[in-house]
Motif scaffolding. Structure first.
Motif, short mmCIF file in Angstrom:
data_model
loop_
_atom_site.label_atom_id
_atom_site.label_comp_id
_atom_site.label_asym_id
_atom_site.label_seq_id
_atom_site.Cartn_x
_atom_site.Cartn_y
_atom_site.Cartn_z
N PHE A 14 71.25 56.89 47.68
CA PHE A 14 70.50 58.57 48.29
C PHE A 14 71.46 58.01 49.24
O PHE A 14 71.89 57.35 49.67
N LYS A 48 71.36 63.61 49.17
CA LYS A 48 70.48 63.33 48.23
C LYS A 48 69.59 62.15 49.35
O LYS A 48 70.19 61.18 49.49
N ASN A 57 67.08 68.62 47.78
CA ASN A 57 67.27 67.22 46.42
C ASN A 57 67.06 66.11 46.94
O ASN A 57 67.17 64.92 47.78
N TYR A 93 64.08 62.84 46.30
CA TYR A 93 63.53 61.88 45.32
C TYR A 93 62.25 61.72 46.00
O TYR A 93 62.42 61.71 47.44
#
Length: 127
Positions: free
Chosen positions: A18, A91, A119, A121
């Motif tokens: 990331f 990310k 993006n 997570y």
């Protein structure tokens, strides 16, 4: 508790990359009561954590609420002012300790999405 799971979390982290890793912070009153932030402590030796969110105190901690009360919890997160200038395409990973209803992570994600980040997570130690 962090030591118990550090090997497995490190193994997971090596397989997933990331640009930025952040975490769900404690509310100010929770931090004052405990003297530490449990989510930060859980992951700080594994990831280079960046503090992205400011959290307001809620009426009660999530742990004291039932499922319906958790789902109705209002938004308590804001992005830190200096973070809004970051690359919107990076990310990102948001870390939490326990995923019960997902309300906390969904609120954190919504704040990022409203600021234009896409993006995103999430990772929780337990569900």
């Amino acid at each position: 508790m962090a030591d118990l799971f550090s090997h497995e979390i490190r193994h997971w982290a090596l397989r997933h990359k990331f640009d930025l890793v952040t975490y769900i912070p404690s509310s100010p009153s929770h931090f004052d009561d405990r003297g530490f932030d449990p989510v930060y402590e859980l992951y700080q030796d594994i990831f280079s954590l960046e503090s992205v969110f400011q959290k307001q105190d809620a009426d009660r901690p999530q742990a004291q609420k039932n499922k319906l009360e958790r789902l109705k919890t209002p938004q308590t997160f804001q992005l830190k002012v200096d973070f809004r200038k970051k690359d919107k395409n990076m990310k990102m990973l948001i870390l939490d300790d326990i995923y019960t209803t997902g309300r906390t992570l969904l609120h954190a994600r919504a704040v990022l999405e409203m600021a234009g980040f896409q993006n995103i997570y999430t990772f929780s130690l337990s569900r």
